[in-house]
Design an enzyme around this catalytic site. Structure first.
Site, PDB file in Angstrom:
ATOM      1  N   TYR A  39       0.857  -1.188   0.000  1.00  0.00           N
ATOM      2  CA  TYR A  39       0.000   0.000   0.000  1.00  0.00           C
ATOM      3  C   TYR A  39       0.892   1.237   0.000  1.00  0.00           C
ATOM      4  O   TYR A  39       1.805   1.320  -0.799  1.00  0.00           O
ATOM      5  CB  TYR A  39      -0.993  -0.069   1.171  1.00  0.00           C
ATOM      6  CG  TYR A  39      -2.185   0.836   0.964  1.00  0.00           C
ATOM      7  CD1 TYR A  39      -2.990   0.709  -0.169  1.00  0.00           C
ATOM      8  CD2 TYR A  39      -2.488   1.836   1.873  1.00  0.00           C
ATOM      9  CE1 TYR A  39      -4.068   1.552  -0.387  1.00  0.00           C
ATOM     10  CE2 TYR A  39      -3.566   2.683   1.665  1.00  0.00           C
ATOM     11  CZ  TYR A  39      -4.353   2.535   0.532  1.00  0.00           C
ATOM     12  OH  TYR A  39      -5.417   3.373   0.318  1.00  0.00           O
ATOM     13  N   LYS A  94     -20.595 -20.008 -10.501  1.00  0.00           N
ATOM     14  CA  LYS A  94     -19.868 -19.870 -11.766  1.00  0.00           C
ATOM     15  C   LYS A  94     -18.398 -19.589 -11.490  1.00  0.00           C
ATOM     16  O   LYS A  94     -17.507 -20.120 -12.161  1.00  0.00           O
ATOM     17  CB  LYS A  94     -20.481 -18.724 -12.575  1.00  0.00           C
ATOM     18  CG  LYS A  94     -20.205 -18.797 -14.061  1.00  0.00           C
ATOM     19  CD  LYS A  94     -21.152 -19.763 -14.725  1.00  0.00           C
ATOM     20  CE  LYS A  94     -21.046 -19.710 -16.228  1.00  0.00           C
ATOM     21  NZ  LYS A  94     -22.100 -20.476 -16.886  1.00  0.00           N
TER      22      LYS A  94
END
Length: 422
Positions: A39, A94
């Site tokens: 970060y 899915k």
């Protein structure tokens, strides 16, 4: 579904952690240095590189192996329009299949849109976040316009699996079935019962593979789609023919092929009796097909039969297609999944079914032998060779047809999902 099976399904989704997918870390995060790189301030460097060249998003983020599975919940499985949030378990499911079979990461996005245009606008604005988009469970005819618009507006592959996945697997099995029957797709008389998204996509792809449109009869709830009807939308109108046939009984007389994408029990014994020798019947409605396989075989012992069910031979299952189609498309950074890529997938599946079946597949299905023939015209979903064959064929077709932004991958063919990153 019995009460016990219903509860088992609910428990599977709820325990021990709700849902079927999670996010995993790909970089070390144990030290202050790790976190500073992950970060602030380290993250600023890839930000600058992507701002300089958007293609760098593939180098510094997970975009290249990330597919969004997107729905509005308007056509959930066989349950109908239950809304976006109710579709989330299906979209997560899915994602499970993408990861399990092709090593593709996914994120599910459920869109509450008041119109197809609102859906299109929403997805188009955020599409650049992913390497590809799988549209799912969107009702017809809106799904056609949504997919067309997003394909035009996005520079990543957009694929409505309910249409094209079904079509690709059906076409592969159809070519093999007709060959076994001693017939050709070019001369076959085809009857399609159903005129929704999957049916229209199936017939379009069969024509692309060699079927003659004048040999094709499509029926919707009102009967044969013929040139005299004035109630047809533009998608059905593509299949309107000049004929005096009006019913399934009329259309099925002497037909070589029946494709059912409609409803349970709509094909009778009398219908299948009227078909030509060695009839090819794809009764794909789930869980109850247009005609039960046992009844079909009892009535016509010469039938070559496929269904959408896993408990009978020749299952038309989309998982044979979409994970590997996206794998190949992502790995060459294709801008779209075009007709050439779909046809390449068809032939890869067709050819694989003709090869000797691996021992691992035989053991999984508790079979002593499986070989190309009337009861084996389509590969099984757990055949590990699907990753290699279909992904390679799709990637090569993307390169050959000019929609790939990268050359055919040097680390191909893929043997397992562990090979995805080369």
């Amino acid at each position: 579904m019995t009460d016990a099976k219903r509860q088992a399904a609910l428990d599977y989704h709820a325990k021990p952690i709700p849902g079927k997918l999670s996010v995993e870390l790909t970089k070390p995060t144990a030290t202050a240095r790790d976190l500073a790189l992950a970060y602030s301030p380290g993250v600023a460097e890839p930000v600058r590189e992507i701002a300089r060249d958007p293609e760098n998003a593939y180098l510094y983020t997970g975009k290249g192996n990330l597919v969004a599975v997107i729905s509005d919940g308007s056509a959930i499985l066989g349950l109908g329009n239950l809304g976006p949030l109710a579709s989330k378990p299906v979209m997560e499911g899915k994602g499970v299949l993408f990861k399990r079979f092709a090593g593709i990461n996914s994120i599910d996005v459920e869109v509450d849109a008041e119109s197809p245009q609102a859906f299109i606008d929403t997805v188009a604005r955020i599409a650049d976040s992913w390497g590809g988009i799988n549209l799912e469970d969107i009702k017809a005819p809106e799904c056609f316009e949504i997919e067309r618009a997003l394909v035009e507006q996005c520079n990543i592959p957009v694929f409505h699996d309910d249409q094209h996945g079904t079509a690709i697997v059906t076409a592969a099995g159809m070519l093999n079935a007709l060959d076994i029957a001693g017939k050709s797709l070019e001369s076959a008389r085809i009857v399609c019962l159903g005129a929704g998204a999957a049916a229209i996509a199936c017939m379009k792809l069969l024509v692309a593979c060699g079927a003659r449109s004048e040999n094709l009869v499509m029926l919707d709830r009102k009967g044969v789609i013929h040139s005299g009807r004035e109630d047809l939308n533009q998608y059905k109108a593509m299949f309107a023919i000049d004929t005096d046939k009006r019913t399934l009984a009329d259309a099925i007389e002497g037909a070589d092929v029946f494709v059912g994408l409609s409803g349970p029990g709509l094909m009778t014994e009398e219908h299948i009796r009227r078909m030509a020798d060695n009839p090819v019947v794809f009764a794909c409605t789930n869980p109850d097909p247009e005609i039960h396989p046992d009844l079909a075989r009892e009535t016509r012992p010469d039938v070559i039969m496929a269904t959408g069910r896993s408990d009978y031979p020749n299952q038309v299952n989309n998982v044979l297609g979409f994970p590997f189609i996206f794998r190949g498309a992502l790995d060459v950074r294709a801008t779209r999944i075009n007709e050439d890529m779909k046809v390449a997938a068809v032939h890869a599946l067709k050819d694989l079914a003709r090869e000797p079946v691996p021992q691992a597949v035989l053991e999984a299905y508790d079979k002593d032998a499986m070989s190309f023939g009337r009861d084996y015209i389509i590969p099984t979903p757990i055949d590990v060779r699907l990753l290699e064959r279909v992904s390679s064929a799709v990637a090569q077709a993307a390169v050959d047809s000019g929609v790939a932004r990268r050359p055919y991958p040097a680390h191909y063919p893929l043997k397992t999902v562990d090979d995805v990153y080369g």
